[in-house]
Design a protein around this motif. Sequence first.
Motif, PDB file in Angstrom:
ATOM      1  N   PRO A  73      -9.541 -30.010 -48.417  1.00  0.00           N
ATOM      2  CA  PRO A  73      -9.191 -29.174 -49.570  1.00  0.00           C
ATOM      3  C   PRO A  73      -9.474 -27.703 -49.289  1.00  0.00           C
ATOM      4  CG  PRO A  73     -11.272 -30.300 -49.956  1.00  0.00           C
ATOM      5  CD  PRO A  73     -10.733 -30.820 -48.650  1.00  0.00           C
ATOM      6  N   LYS A  74      -8.857 -26.850 -50.086  1.00  0.00           N
ATOM      7  CA  LYS A  74      -9.058 -25.410 -49.960  1.00  0.00           C
ATOM      8  C   LYS A  74     -10.521 -25.063 -50.217  1.00  0.00           C
ATOM      9  CE  LYS A  74      -7.551 -21.003 -51.807  1.00  0.00           C
ATOM     10  NZ  LYS A  74      -6.731 -20.320 -52.813  1.00  0.00           N
ATOM     11  N   GLU A 105      -9.186 -29.231 -56.691  1.00  0.00           N
ATOM     12  CA  GLU A 105      -8.644 -29.265 -55.337  1.00  0.00           C
ATOM     13  C   GLU A 105      -9.167 -30.470 -54.561  1.00  0.00           C
ATOM     14  OE1 GLU A 105      -9.780 -25.325 -54.198  1.00  0.00           O
ATOM     15  OE2 GLU A 105      -7.946 -24.468 -55.006  1.00  0.00           O
ATOM     16  N   SER A 138      -7.325 -33.527 -55.962  1.00  0.00           N
ATOM     17  CA  SER A 138      -5.953 -33.538 -55.450  1.00  0.00           C
ATOM     18  C   SER A 138      -5.920 -34.011 -53.998  1.00  0.00           C
ATOM     19  CB  SER A 138      -5.354 -32.132 -55.568  1.00  0.00           C
ATOM     20  OG  SER A 138      -4.064 -32.096 -55.030  1.00  0.00           O
TER      21      SER A 138
END
Length: 70
Positions: free
Chosen positions: A43-44, A59, A62
């Motif tokens: 993730p970011k 994030e 997701s």
Amino acid sequence: MTTHYRRHHRSPKDELLPLTVVLDELGITRASWYRWRNRGLGPKVHRLPNGHLRVRRSELDSFLREMEES
């Protein structure tokens, strides 16, 4: 006199999770995390002014959904 308060519908707080929490949820080591990051996976990440890394809850969720689907 009756006072009416408006109820504001707030979305759940999209907290910034410390890396230790993210690693626990992913079930990986810090070394694995950095291997993933070097390969452009995961993730970011947000870097705080003090240099600590954080990942937004949304994030991470997701990213986990994408891993389950693949």
